[in-house]
Design a protein around this motif. Structure first.
Motif, PDB file in Angstrom:
ATOM      1  N   ILE A 124       0.850  -1.201   0.000  1.00 12.17           N
ATOM      2  CA  ILE A 124       0.000   0.000   0.000  1.00 12.17           C
ATOM      3  C   ILE A 124       0.885   1.250   0.000  1.00 12.17           C
ATOM      4  O   ILE A 124       0.570   2.250  -0.634  1.00 12.17           O
ATOM      5  N   SER A 125       2.030   1.166   0.698  1.00  9.95           N
ATOM      6  CA  SER A 125       2.910   2.340   0.728  1.00  9.95           C
ATOM      7  C   SER A 125       3.624   2.555  -0.613  1.00  9.95           C
ATOM      8  O   SER A 125       4.345   3.537  -0.775  1.00  9.95           O
ATOM      9  N   ILE A 323      -1.000   5.832   8.579  1.00 13.62           N
ATOM     10  CA  ILE A 323      -0.924   6.415   9.922  1.00 13.62           C
ATOM     11  C   ILE A 323      -1.169   7.925   9.861  1.00 13.62           C
ATOM     12  O   ILE A 323      -0.573   8.620   9.054  1.00 13.62           O
ATOM     13  N   GLY A 324      -2.056   8.366  10.730  1.00 13.82           N
ATOM     14  CA  GLY A 324      -2.435   9.782  10.709  1.00 13.82           C
ATOM     15  C   GLY A 324      -3.692  10.014   9.907  1.00 13.82           C
ATOM     16  O   GLY A 324      -4.270  11.099   9.948  1.00 13.82           O
ATOM     17  N   PHE A 348     -13.016  -0.578   8.934  1.00 12.46           N
ATOM     18  CA  PHE A 348     -12.428  -1.364  10.026  1.00 12.46           C
ATOM     19  C   PHE A 348     -10.963  -1.643   9.703  1.00 12.46           C
ATOM     20  O   PHE A 348     -10.635  -2.070   8.596  1.00 12.46           O
ATOM     21  N   ILE A 349     -10.108  -1.391  10.691  1.00 13.97           N
ATOM     22  CA  ILE A 349      -8.713  -1.817  10.594  1.00 13.97           C
ATOM     23  C   ILE A 349      -8.649  -3.186  11.276  1.00 13.97           C
ATOM     24  O   ILE A 349      -9.076  -3.319  12.433  1.00 13.97           O
TER      25      ILE A 349
END
Lengths: 387, 301
Positions: A124-125, A323-324, A348-349
């Motif tokens: 994903i990054s 994140i964030g 949902f994570i």
């Protein structure tokens, strides 16, 4: 056609070799190792007639892929997690250089602390590198997608590299029966690679030199157009495969029991496969729920998701987090709907760090939404001391 | 090979974006003359990426693949394997990198390609700085030299890349200097004739980087050799042979000239002479150079 019962990695190795790449540069990393070991074994048996370059890092693996592809041959590699991150610079390079490299990435957690289980933050990054990204949910889908990806990447309307993602251990090290076509059938489906351009001493061209803003912008626009073209070609190639081999895993998304559903679950990778069991169980309970398994994160299936959003409320499970912000799929699903549908979307994570996400967990998530008890966005099954 | 007998064919064609007096451009001209048109070049981030000119133009008449800074040797590995797979193993693959891309950020990929016995020629044109980015310190920058990142002069000695390369025991490695084009040409021809990994490092005095006049590039290279700041040699299958003036210095048939004569002509060492002479640091450079030559004599004589 034969049936091979083997792990995702060995199946990927089989598919890669049957696609007849001329060069495979690779560097080992857990849990990708058995993939490259598989290819090394095919070198020994003579089934792989190309060259396997044992490079000294993933960065060099992608550089050698770029060199080989630019010199005009079909090129494959595989990596995972930190290896993918080390390649990052060259992922951009491969895409900007318009090289149809195909790579398997085994989704693994990023350290620290060291963790070899699965989540999808590694790939994903890399979503903005220009690579097409598939997420597979079975070993059969891995095999079929590897072959199809060469056809997609090498199409002159695309000419972008393709990353085939699948979950560490859940697929990479789990044996499943996989139908393997005959080599001749693969050769008929996937023609010999004819590059659109290459490094050629009879036509000396300088590739990738200094470029001014006006021309650079054209390259970016063309990459974007090519991803749009891929949206049309992915279903075409999938349907051709279905016609030839009778197997079909969906287009940009795979819809499962979405007819008449008032809630539709969106998930990727192995959670997408597990969700089918949950949907069956919830349907038995009388819930009108379906599944849309997202197969491609790039190009992103905006149109398909908007269509589903006009039909039902959406539930998104992300095995990643920006994140964030929030789960990446959750963000992009909402962006697809923005201004065109006011359907409710719940995020949902789940399963970060390789935590299990079972069909029971998925059912719990879905019930919570259907019963109106879910927040807009939450962490499922968080076991830490904090909130 | 006398200069007048070098091939007239040019692959370094007009349109270059190099600085006036650029040593890399002079070196590339000889490289192409020696290697010929059946050559593919891999260029990482370095001055050559500028010298080759701006899209859609090029000043090179051989195919060129640009690649990231640390990536030349790995990229060349891929090119070389792909050519061989297509039955074109006779094409020479050459990676041309600067000292930053070789000594520092590219050393891992270079070491890997040498160890894998990649059949290519790796050329490092060594201007002792990150010149392309505006004169920053590299692992090849000599002690006391000013750069934009060693404003008071570098406090460390340069790496001995030649000896690092020798530790890979490749079939051919050599050091040349842009001021001796015949020697450079002969070394390139020899490299081209040998299968396996070849490494060639070319001393390339950079006028804007070293702060000397653009007409003095050749002189500055000659002085580098005559003062022993740079050595000309070949290493074939672990046998090192010094040549030119460097051979005479090694065998003590001539004395190397004092380094001071070389550095006083370069603005990058100006702080060692003005406002007053820095005797200590000049002596440190001389002593260090003596140590290097003592080591050479012990190893290679």
């Amino acid at each position: 056609m034969t049936v091979m019962i083997d792990t995702g990695n060995y199946i990927a190795a089989k598919a890669a070799v049957m696609a007849r790449p001329a060069v495979v540069p690779a560097y080992p990393i857990t849990p990708q190792t058995t993939l490259v070991e598989g290819i090394a074994n095919y070198v020994k048996t003579g089934e792989f007639k190309g060259e396997y370059i044992c490079v000294e890092s993933e960065h060099s693996a992608m550089c050698a892929c770029i060199g080989a592809s630019a010199a005009g041959v079909r090129t494959f590699t595989g990596t995972s997690s930190h290896g993918l991150l080390l390649m990052h610079e060259m992922l951009h390079w491969a895409a900007l250089a318009r090289l149809p490299i195909v790579m398997c990435n085994i989704n693994r957690v990023i350290g620290p602390g060291w963790n070899i289980w699965t989540d999808e933050n590694d790939s994903i990054s890399q979503r903005d590198t220009g690579w097409i990204q598939f997420y597979c949910s079975s070993n059969q889908e891995i095999f079929d997608t590897v072959i199809q990806s060469f056809k997609l990447a090498e199409n002159k309307k695309v000419l972008l590299p393709v990353m085939i993602n699948y979950n560490a251990f859940i697929l990479s090290h789990t044996s499943m029966p996989v139908y393997i076509p005959e080599q001749k059938e693969i050769d008929d489906f996937l023609q010999k690679y004819k590059p659109q351009w290459k490094l050629d001493v009879n036509n000396p061209i300088t590739f990738g030199n200094i470029i001014l803003p006006v021309d650079y912008e054209k390259i970016r626009k063309d990459m974007q157009n090519s991803q749009e073209n891929a949206k049309k070609l992915i279903p075409e190639i999938a349907k051709e495969w279905k016609k030839k081999f009778g197997r079909y895993h969906g287009d940009l998304i795979e819809e499962y029991k979405c007819d008449g559903a008032d809630h539709i679950l969106l998930a990727m990778g192995a959670i997408g496969a597990e969700s089918k069991v949950s949907i069956n169980n919830l349907r038995k309970e009388g819930l009108k729920i379906g599944l849309a398994r997202v197969r491609t994160f790039r190009p992103f299936p905006n149109e398909e998701i908007l269509k589903l959003g006009k039909q039902a409320d959406l539930i998104v499970i992300d095995r990643n987090i920006s994140i964030g912000s929030e789960g990446a799929l959750f963000s992009e699903v909402k962006a697809s709907l923005y201004g065109k549908s006011d359907t409710k979307v719940h995020g949902f994570i789940a399963g970060l760090g390789g935590k299990d996400v079972t069909y029971n967990d998925i059912e719990t998530i879905c019930r919570k939404v259907v019963e109106g008890k879910a927040k807009d966005c939450e962490w499922y099954g968080f076991e830490g001391g904090g909130k | 090979m006398a200069i007048k007998n070098l091939p007239v064919e040019e692959c370094m064609i007009p349109g270059s974006a190099a600085c006036p007096g650029c040593p890399a451009t002079m070196a590339l001209r000889i490289v192409f003359k020696a290697l010929g048109k059946n050559t593919i070049m891999v260029v990482p981030a370095c001055c050559t990426a500028v010298i080759e000119s701006l899209y859609p133009n090029t000043s090179f008449d051989v195919p060129v693949m640009n690649i990231a800074f640390e990536a030349a040797a790995a990229g060349a590995s891929g090119v070389e394997a792909a050519l061989r797979q297509q039955g074109k193993g006779d094409t020479t693959v050459v990676a041309g990198a600067g000292d930053g891309g070789t000594y520092d950020i590219g050393i891992q990929a270079l070491s890997g390609a040498l160890e894998r016995q990649t059949n290519f020629i790796y050329i490092c044109y060594n201007n002792q700085i990150y010149s392309n980015t505006g004169i920053q310190r590299s692992g090849a920058t000599p002690y006391a030299a000013w750069t934009t990142t060693t404003v008071g002069g570098k406090t460390e000695f340069r790496k001995e890349m030649g000896e690092i390369i020798q530790a890979h025991h490749i079939p051919y490695a050599a050091q040349a200097c842009v001021s001796y084009p015949e020697d450079l040409y002969n070394k390139l021809k020899k490299a081209k004739s040998i299968k396996g990994p070849k490494y060639l490092e070319i001393m390339a005095p950079c006028p804007p980087g070293w702060r000397f006049g653009m007409e003095k590039t050749v002189d500055m290279g000659i002085m580098a050799v005559e003062t022993g700041a740079w050595a000309l040699y070949e290493c074939e299958n672990d046998v090192v042979t010094f040549n030119g003036k460097s051979k005479l210095i090694l065998e003590e048939k001539i004395q190397r000239k004092p380094i001071e004569e070389w550095i006083k002509q370069q603005g990058r060492f100006g702080h060692l002479f003005k406002p007053k002479k820095d005797v200590t640091r000049i002596k440190t450079i001389e002593d260090h150079t003596d140590q290097i030559w003592k080591r050479y004599r012990k190893k290679y004589l």
